[in-house]
Scaffold this active site. Structure first.
Site, PDB file in Angstrom:
ATOM      1  CG  HIS A  20       2.999   5.291  -3.052  1.00  0.00           C
ATOM      2  ND1 HIS A  20       2.468   6.497  -3.478  1.00  0.00           N
ATOM      3  CD2 HIS A  20       3.110   5.396  -1.696  1.00  0.00           C
ATOM      4  CE1 HIS A  20       2.259   7.267  -2.425  1.00  0.00           C
ATOM      5  NE2 HIS A  20       2.640   6.635  -1.342  1.00  0.00           N
ATOM      6  CB  SER A  54       1.609   5.212   2.079  1.00  0.00           C
ATOM      7  OG  SER A  54       1.606   6.280   2.985  1.00  0.00           O
ATOM      8  CD  GLU A  62       0.050  14.349   8.316  1.00  0.00           C
ATOM      9  OE1 GLU A  62       0.434  15.526   8.476  1.00  0.00           O
ATOM     10  OE2 GLU A  62       0.713  13.471   7.710  1.00  0.00           O
ATOM     11  CG  ASP A  86       6.890  12.987  16.538  1.00  0.00           C
ATOM     12  OD1 ASP A  86       7.130  12.294  15.526  1.00  0.00           O
ATOM     13  OD2 ASP A  86       7.746  13.683  17.098  1.00  0.00           O
ATOM     14  N   GLY A  87       4.825  10.600  14.603  1.00  0.00           N
ATOM     15  CA  GLY A  87       5.045   9.207  14.241  1.00  0.00           C
ATOM     16  C   GLY A  87       6.366   8.658  14.740  1.00  0.00           C
ATOM     17  CG  ASP A 116       6.554   8.828   3.760  1.00  0.00           C
ATOM     18  OD1 ASP A 116       6.129   8.681   4.915  1.00  0.00           O
ATOM     19  OD2 ASP A 116       5.808   8.972   2.778  1.00  0.00           O
TER      20      ASP A 116
END
Length: 284
Positions: free
Chosen positions: A19, A100, A118, A143-144, A164
């Site tokens: 971060h 984030s 998410e 799904d990112g 991440d």
């Protein structure tokens, strides 16, 4: 992995590093008036109660943000990050930790965009509620990794991708590498931030080198790798030794920002005598 909950780890040493880097990158993006888009592939819940049963189970934040909370000698970039965490705790007590998306929300301007992904249904619901009404922010239970095609490049050609995952599945390592390659193929000048765990695991050891090799051929402005070792493995060779952040196309100011910050973090967050922080940079 749908069983993973970041609430167990919120505010730990890995969050501090990740971060602090994200805040430094977004501060740089804000130096120009043109808007930016942040794509967060594994956004989590947005914010976390440090008084919850999840956070209290191992109280990882106590060896992370907890060690920085009251210090008056923080390097400027670290003080900036801690200041944003303080703003998330208006009563002056460290009870909440911003993920984030929450940090990005505080740095967004009207012309900026936030795209959060998410898959965990509970965390998605919390995040969607948290960001509801935030101009320019969108949250999807999707799904990112698969979203990159629709999100990159952004219309303004100014963008940051944050990757991440939990790495609880070994397939995450290959997917992270593929995502970096896809992102840079689609948007060669875009900034890509990848968080990596430091584990005694072959895939974890190999991924930084593979990211560097891909960025060498695809990133227009080189790469930066900031690594923080804070702990030693247990008798069985298990445990997270630390973490690192790999940045493709880093802001030109980032290396100078992180070089004094990394040894400070190593000393402040050390859990063993061999703790250290370092920055490696390659430019095109």
């Amino acid at each position: 992995m749908l069983a993973y909950r970041h609430a167990f780890h919120a505010g730990n040493h890995a969050d501090v590093l990740k971060h602090a880097v994200l805040v430094a990158v977004l501060r740089y993006m804000n130096l120009k008036d043109k808007g930016w888009r942040l794509v967060d592939t594994h956004a989590g819940a947005g914010g976390y109660s440090l008084q919850s049963a999840y956070a209290r189970q191992h109280a990882e934040y106590e060896a992370g943000i907890g060690r920085l909370w009251a210090r008056k000698d923080l390097p400027p970039a670290l003080a900036d990050y801690v200041g944003l965490v303080r703003a998330f705790n208006p009563d002056g007590q460290l009870h909440q930790y911003p993920g984030s998306p929450a940090l990005a929300q505080r740095l967004m301007r009207p012309q900026d965009q936030l795209r959060c992904y998410e898959l965990h249904p509970t965390d998605h619901k919390i995040l969607a509620s948290f960001l509801e009404g935030t101009q320019g922010a969108e949250v999807a239970m999707a799904d990112g990794f698969a979203a990159l095609k629709s999100q990159l490049p952004p219309p303004t050609r100014r963008g940051v991708l944050l990757i991440d995952p939990s790495y609880e599945l070994k397939t995450d390592y290959a997917r992270v590498l593929a995502a970096l390659r896809e992102a840079l193929t689609r948007f060669a000048e875009g900034t890509v931030i990848v968080w990596l765990p430091q584990l005694q695991l072959l895939e974890a050891a190999q991924l930084p080198q593979r990211l560097k090799a891909s960025a060498d051929s695809l990133a227009k402005k080189g790469w930066l790798h900031a690594a923080l070792n804070v702990a030693e493995a247990d008798a069985r060779g298990f445990g997270m030794l630390g973490s690192s952040v790999f940045v493709a196309n880093p802001p030109h100011t980032l290396a100078a920002t992180l070089k004094p910050l990394m040894p400070f973090l190593a000393e402040a967050l050390a859990q063993c005598d061999s703790a250290r922080g370092r920055v490696e940079v390659s430019t095109r």
